[in-house]
Design a protein around this motif. Structure first.
Motif, PDB file in Angstrom:
ATOM      1  N   ASP A   1      55.418 -51.538 -10.806  1.00 52.08           N
ATOM      2  CA  ASP A   1      56.766 -52.100 -10.739  1.00 52.08           C
ATOM      3  C   ASP A   1      57.044 -52.786  -9.407  1.00 52.08           C
ATOM      4  OD1 ASP A   1      57.159 -50.017  -8.954  1.00 52.08           O
ATOM      5  OD2 ASP A   1      59.005 -49.301  -9.882  1.00 52.08           O
ATOM      6  N   GLY A   2      55.981 -53.091  -8.669  1.00 54.10           N
ATOM      7  CA  GLY A   2      56.155 -53.818  -7.414  1.00 54.10           C
ATOM      8  C   GLY A   2      56.238 -55.316  -7.645  1.00 54.10           C
ATOM      9  N   MET A   3      56.131 -56.062  -6.568  1.00 53.42           N
ATOM     10  CA  MET A   3      56.311 -57.507  -6.631  1.00 53.42           C
ATOM     11  C   MET A   3      54.978 -58.223  -6.431  1.00 53.42           C
ATOM     12  SD  MET A   3      56.985 -60.410  -4.425  1.00 53.42           S
ATOM     13  CE  MET A   3      57.997 -60.048  -2.990  1.00 53.42           C
ATOM     14  N   VAL A   4      54.785 -59.339  -7.141  1.00 55.19           N
ATOM     15  CA  VAL A   4      53.555 -60.127  -7.063  1.00 55.19           C
ATOM     16  C   VAL A   4      53.870 -61.482  -6.439  1.00 55.19           C
ATOM     17  CG1 VAL A   4      51.728 -61.273  -8.365  1.00 55.19           C
ATOM     18  CG2 VAL A   4      52.504 -58.991  -9.043  1.00 55.19           C
TER      19      VAL A   4
ATOM     20  N   LYS B   1      52.908 -72.008 -15.875  1.00 50.85           N
ATOM     21  CA  LYS B   1      51.793 -71.099 -16.096  1.00 50.85           C
ATOM     22  C   LYS B   1      51.841 -69.891 -15.157  1.00 50.85           C
ATOM     23  CE  LYS B   1      48.330 -73.989 -18.347  1.00 50.85           C
ATOM     24  NZ  LYS B   1      46.930 -74.502 -18.300  1.00 50.85           N
ATOM     25  N   ALA B   2      52.251 -70.094 -13.914  1.00 53.17           N
ATOM     26  CA  ALA B   2      52.279 -68.985 -12.961  1.00 53.17           C
ATOM     27  C   ALA B   2      53.326 -67.944 -13.351  1.00 53.17           C
ATOM     28  CB  ALA B   2      52.543 -69.507 -11.550  1.00 53.17           C
ATOM     29  N   VAL B   3      54.538 -68.400 -13.661  1.00 55.20           N
ATOM     30  CA  VAL B   3      55.607 -67.455 -14.002  1.00 55.20           C
ATOM     31  C   VAL B   3      55.312 -66.774 -15.334  1.00 55.20           C
ATOM     32  CG1 VAL B   3      58.058 -67.228 -14.543  1.00 55.20           C
ATOM     33  CG2 VAL B   3      57.332 -68.646 -12.621  1.00 55.20           C
ATOM     34  N   ASN B   4      54.838 -67.522 -16.311  1.00 55.14           N
ATOM     35  CA  ASN B   4      54.516 -66.913 -17.602  1.00 55.14           C
ATOM     36  C   ASN B   4      53.347 -65.934 -17.504  1.00 55.14           C
ATOM     37  OD1 ASN B   4      56.570 -68.186 -18.996  1.00 55.14           O
ATOM     38  ND2 ASN B   4      55.298 -69.920 -19.637  1.00 55.14           N
ATOM     39  N   ALA B   5      52.479 -66.133 -16.504  1.00 55.61           N
ATOM     40  CA  ALA B   5      51.367 -65.207 -16.303  1.00 55.61           C
ATOM     41  C   ALA B   5      51.812 -63.917 -15.634  1.00 55.61           C
ATOM     42  CB  ALA B   5      50.268 -65.868 -15.470  1.00 55.61           C
ATOM     43  N   GLY B   6      52.946 -63.968 -14.905  1.00 58.51           N
ATOM     44  CA  GLY B   6      53.442 -62.750 -14.274  1.00 58.51           C
ATOM     45  C   GLY B   6      53.632 -62.821 -12.782  1.00 58.51           C
TER      46      GLY B   6
ATOM     47  N   PHE C   1      51.613 -57.073  -4.481  1.00 65.84           N
ATOM     48  CA  PHE C   1      50.259 -57.556  -4.751  1.00 65.84           C
ATOM     49  C   PHE C   1      50.249 -59.067  -4.505  1.00 65.84           C
ATOM     50  CE2 PHE C   1      48.978 -53.591  -6.209  1.00 65.84           C
ATOM     51  CZ  PHE C   1      47.761 -53.595  -6.872  1.00 65.84           C
ATOM     52  N   MET C   2      49.084 -59.597  -4.148  1.00 63.87           N
ATOM     53  CA  MET C   2      48.916 -61.033  -3.939  1.00 63.87           C
ATOM     54  C   MET C   2      47.803 -61.555  -4.833  1.00 63.87           C
ATOM     55  SD  MET C   2      47.671 -63.117  -0.518  1.00 63.87           S
ATOM     56  CE  MET C   2      49.153 -62.808   0.441  1.00 63.87           C
ATOM     57  N   THR C   3      48.066 -62.662  -5.527  1.00 64.54           N
ATOM     58  CA  THR C   3      47.024 -63.272  -6.343  1.00 64.54           C
ATOM     59  C   THR C   3      46.011 -63.980  -5.450  1.00 64.54           C
ATOM     60  OG1 THR C   3      48.237 -65.347  -6.638  1.00 64.54           O
ATOM     61  CG2 THR C   3      48.613 -63.603  -8.251  1.00 64.54           C
ATOM     62  N   SER C   4      44.783 -64.077  -5.933  1.00 62.29           N
ATOM     63  CA  SER C   4      43.720 -64.668  -5.124  1.00 62.29           C
ATOM     64  C   SER C   4      43.557 -66.154  -5.411  1.00 62.29           C
ATOM     65  CB  SER C   4      42.398 -63.936  -5.367  1.00 62.29           C
ATOM     66  OG  SER C   4      42.060 -63.927  -6.729  1.00 62.29           O
ATOM     67  N   PHE C   5      42.832 -66.839  -4.529  1.00 58.56           N
ATOM     68  CA  PHE C   5      42.611 -68.278  -4.658  1.00 58.56           C
ATOM     69  C   PHE C   5      41.653 -68.634  -5.793  1.00 58.56           C
ATOM     70  CE2 PHE C   5      43.687 -68.252  -0.008  1.00 58.56           C
ATOM     71  CZ  PHE C   5      44.765 -69.116  -0.068  1.00 58.56           C
ATOM     72  N   ASN C   6      40.701 -67.731  -6.057  1.00 62.32           N
ATOM     73  CA  ASN C   6      39.588 -68.098  -6.925  1.00 62.32           C
ATOM     74  C   ASN C   6      39.980 -68.156  -8.394  1.00 62.32           C
ATOM     75  OD1 ASN C   6      39.620 -65.042  -6.390  1.00 62.32           O
ATOM     76  ND2 ASN C   6      38.403 -65.177  -8.255  1.00 62.32           N
ATOM     77  N   ASP C   7      39.214 -68.939  -9.139  1.00 62.57           N
ATOM     78  CA  ASP C   7      39.247 -68.803 -10.586  1.00 62.57           C
ATOM     79  C   ASP C   7      38.087 -67.911 -10.984  1.00 62.57           C
ATOM     80  OD1 ASP C   7      36.984 -70.812 -12.086  1.00 62.57           O
ATOM     81  OD2 ASP C   7      37.415 -71.235  -9.985  1.00 62.57           O
ATOM     82  N   ASN C   8      38.320 -67.060 -11.959  1.00 59.76           N
ATOM     83  CA  ASN C   8      37.245 -66.233 -12.499  1.00 59.76           C
ATOM     84  C   ASN C   8      37.034 -66.594 -13.955  1.00 59.76           C
ATOM     85  OD1 ASN C   8      35.292 -64.024 -12.376  1.00 59.76           O
ATOM     86  ND2 ASN C   8      36.668 -63.009 -13.817  1.00 59.76           N
ATOM     87  N   ASP C   9      35.816 -66.970 -14.287  1.00 59.60           N
ATOM     88  CA  ASP C   9      35.485 -67.419 -15.638  1.00 59.60           C
ATOM     89  C   ASP C   9      36.435 -68.528 -16.077  1.00 59.60           C
ATOM     90  OD1 ASP C   9      34.134 -67.537 -18.045  1.00 59.60           O
ATOM     91  OD2 ASP C   9      35.201 -65.840 -18.941  1.00 59.60           O
TER      92      ASP C   9
END
Length: 768
Positions: free
Chosen positions: A295-298, A323-328, A265-273
């Motif tokens: 159980d895949g990779m992000v 923040k990125a690593v602690n978020a997952g 999975f890939m995280t997106s650029f946007n912030d939401n709320d």
């Protein structure tokens, strides 16, 4: 995993029942000491599986620095510097290495010279083809044919893997409802169900029957999540999607591909709320890991980690990593903050080494599943690009993606009375631009354009005369239009190829105006005035506001950038060898001011119920309430130019005898819907039969219609077929007012028809 651990401890306790307390404590303590082995990788499904055992064994041998190195992805740069970093174990993945000799050179350093011999994962944006370019994803969605979409991804995987690429950043399954957003081209359109079906098909195609096959490449679901709702259609912009809408509209395609085994999975650029996706614990841990058991990779998007600084969410690169690593997040794409800061953050206790271990487990698991440890090198000298079967499949994809929007007086297909054809317009012979966006490795020298194909395939049957008129789509010079009109006057029919260059859509290519650019409108105006049949063929990366051009043309074909084989496919459609069957995967607006526009909207309390009074029909000094006080635009009305799921054929179809298996169903039941479909025209053709549902009353307002199924049905002239849909009642579930996913009892309407705006309907009820 926890159950396995507890079972192990209970077994030890049972075994120890007849021993002394002292011996019991020793045995139980020994069991507890083994728990870290079971728990090292939270994402593991079965710690006892061969892959998990290999991952655990390798993880125990790694230093903290080597673990962090696996979390670092870099793009191709100075090769000597990269070689040193690879040997030091500081690179887990590389982008944009497409030379198989270089792939092997770097891989040899990783496997044979680094301390642990962990292979590097080579990646590339292979979005709608590698060398053989298929229609852009929006065009593939227009086929409503998931098998053909899967086949296209398989071709892309075969070609890309032959150069050592084992990971692609597709499918993009952002629900996209605003055509100003350039990345709509890369999506499968506005509907969650269609995005889910096509996304799963792409995952299957890229990953094949087994990831460890040499021709398989890992898929990446992007962008997680909500990126397609960027405010004002402006790329990278903020979104505000409430949780219920997020769950009902934007998350379902991602859940579908997660369940289908999408590797990453890939995280997106946007912030939401206000929360950037790369630092969003709710979507990455609560939903993806805990609810979906993924159980895949992000991986982050390109530098989306450090872009949390300009977002104002992180003060510096160190806080980015925290923040990125602690978020997952497991892997950082190119921005390097993890490698730079994670060791310090672990020492300071701000990031636990267990979080690092979880991320590295996900990365190593993917590499083992891909078979990279057993077969890290690529066989050089292969020649699979542009294989005849690849080109044939690409042509078929174009044939099924082209949408017939208008065909007055059956101008198409071109018949035997046509002796001379005038081919005009900037897209008639634009080999680079018809490839569309995200075609990094497509080669225009292999592109077959409409002009070239018409000459080669039909030049012996008709005379083809060509005058470009405009040099490119943004060309504002009108001197060439006179030449094009002069040529057109001498022809029996005019084929005008207009649209967008590739650069006008895609990432960072948003538009506030989605009309035809340059002097293309003037070209169509001039051609429409000469009294010859005008067929307008539009190639673009998004739906355009083409109401005037449609009105002035006798026939209109819409081809979302068709790729390598666009020319031969369009030529066969124009001459009737192929009957068009594509349907709009997005709603076409009349005006840009209608955006965002989509069929599955909620009703307002003032929905239009009668005729709209448009601006030119309003009498002077009309009363404030004389227009009825309903929800519509005075200059555009309520409806779109073309609805979702719209597309004509050279033949005609009739729907009749719709029937439901029951009028009342329980929540565990299945509704069977049937309809008789008849080909009432003169040509064999394919109709895309579409099934829609509306939940009339809910604890929250529900969309006026939702797509729940579709089928491609091919019939000979006069042939009748009974078409059947089986709709599980569970498919009617949604996230309700209590934020629970349920099927609510009540009344529903079901439609079967040719598009989202037309069809037969019937009512049924769901009871407890």
């Amino acid at each position: 995993m926890l159950s396995v651990c507890l079972l192990f401890l209970f077994s030890l306790e049972a075994f120890a029942q007849n021993l002394t307390v002292k011996h019991k404590l020793k045995i139980i303590s020994a069991g507890l000491c083994l728990l870290p082995f079971f728990w090292a990788c939270d994402g593991a499904k079965e710690s006892a599986s061969p892959v998990e055992a290999q991952v655990e064994n390798l993880l125990k041998r790694m230093t903290l620095r080597e673990k962090i190195g696996q979390m670092n992805q870099v793009s191709l740069g100075n090769v000597d510097e990269l070689a040193v970093a690879v040997e030091n174990g500081e690179i887990g993945s590389m982008l944009n290495v497409t030379d198989p000799e270089l792939v092997n050179r770097l891989q040899r350093i990783a496997v044979e010279k680094s301390r642990l011999g962990i292979p590097v994962l080579m990646s590339r944006d292979v979005i709608h083809g590698y060398r053989t370019i298929f229609p852009i994803p929006l065009g593939q969605a227009a086929t409503f044919n998931p098998q053909l979409v899967e086949d296209g991804a398989r071709v892309a995987a075969i070609e890309a893997s032959s150069d050592g690429i084992r990971w692609t950043f597709a499918p993009m399954i952002d629900v996209s409802r605003d055509a100003r957003w350039g990345r709509m081209a890369e999506s499968c359109g506005e509907d969650p169900y269609l995005n889910a079906v096509m996304g799963v098909a792409m995952v299957k195609g890229f990953q094949g029957n087994s990831l460890d096959n040499a021709t398989s490449i890992a898929a990446c679901a992007k962008h997680f999540v909500g990126y397609g709702a960027s405010e004002a259609g402006k790329d990278y912009n903020s979104t505000f999607i409430p949780e219920r809408t997020l769950r009902n509209v934007y998350l379902p395609p991602f859940e579908a591909v997660a369940k289908a085994g999408c590797a990453t999975f890939m995280t997106s650029f946007n912030d939401n709320d206000g929360v950037p996706s790369t630092g969003n614990t709710f979507i990455l841990k609560d939903v993806l890991r805990n609810e979906w058991n993924y159980d895949g990779m992000v991986v982050t998007d390109w530098a989306s980690a450090t872009e949390m600084i300009p977002h104002g969410f992180c003060k510096d690169r160190k806080e980015v990593a925290e923040k990125a690593v602690n978020a997952g997040v497991d892997m950082e794409m190119v921005s390097g903050a993890f490698l730079e800061n994670l060791e310090k953050l672990v020492k300071e206790g701000k990031v636990s080494e267990k979080s690092i271990d979880n991320a590295v487990c996900n990365i190593l698991r993917l590499k083992y599943r891909l078979g990279l440890f057993d077969a890290p090198y690529v066989t050089t000298g292969q020649s699979v690009n542009y294989a005849p079967e690849h080109l044939a499949k690409a042509k078929e994809a174009v044939e099924q993606s082209v949408i017939l929007l208008k065909n007055d007086k059956n101008v198409l297909p071109l018949g035997g009375n046509v002796r001379t054809i005038a081919v005009v317009g900037p897209m008639a012979d634009a080999p680079h631009d018809q490839l569309g966006t995200w075609a990094f490795d497509g080669e225009k020298s292999h592109t077959q354009t409409p002009l070239a194909a018409l000459r080669e395939m039909y030049g012996d049957k008709v005379q083809i005369v060509y005058e470009q008129g405009l040099a490119y789509s943004r060309d504002k010079r009108t001197d060439g239009i006179y030449k094009a009109v002069s040529v057109a006057r001498k022809a029996d029919v005019v084929l005008a190829f207009v649209g967008e260059e590739a650069i006008l859509s895609g990432e960072a290519h948003s538009l506030a105006d989605i009309n035809l650019r340059g002097a293309q409108k003037q070209l169509i105006d001039a051609l429409s005035n000469i009294g010859k049949p005008l067929v307008t063929v539009i190639m673009a990366g998004r739906p355009l506001t083409i109401g005037d051009e449609v009105e002035k043309s006798d026939a209109v074909l819409y081809s979302f950038h068709p790729g390598t084989m666009g020319g031969p496919a369009l030529a066969d459609i124009l001459f009737g060898k192929v009957v068009p069957s594509g349907k709009t995967p997005v709603t076409f607006p009349k005006m840009v001011g209608q955006l965002p526009i989509y069929y599955a909207h909620n009703h307002t309390g003032r929905a239009p119920s009668g005729k709209e009074t448009l601006i030119d029909d309003i009498p002077q000094e009309a009363g404030q309430t004389s227009l009825g006080c309903t929800s519509f635009y005075m200059d555009a009305g309520f409806g779109p130019l073309f609805p979702f799921g719209y597309g004509l054929s050279y033949t005609t179809f009739n729907y009749d005898k719709m029937a439901l298996s029951a009028g009342k169903l329980k929540k565990d039941g299945t509704l069977t819907v049937t309809v008789d479909l008849t080909n009432t025209g003169k040509y064999a053709g394919t109709e895309i039969v579409q099934l829609y549902v509306r939940d009339k009353v809910g604890t929250v307002t529900r969309p006026v219609k939702e797509l729940k199924g579709f089928q491609r049905i091919t019939l000979q002239p006069g042939e009748v077929k009974s078409v059947r849909f089986d709709l599980p009642v569970s498919d009617l579930s949604f996230w309700n007012i209590d934020m629970k996913k349920v099927v609510e009892p009540g009344e529903f309407t079901v439609w079967i028809g040719t598009n989202s705006d037309e069809g037969l309907s019937a009512d049924f009820e769901v009871v407890d």
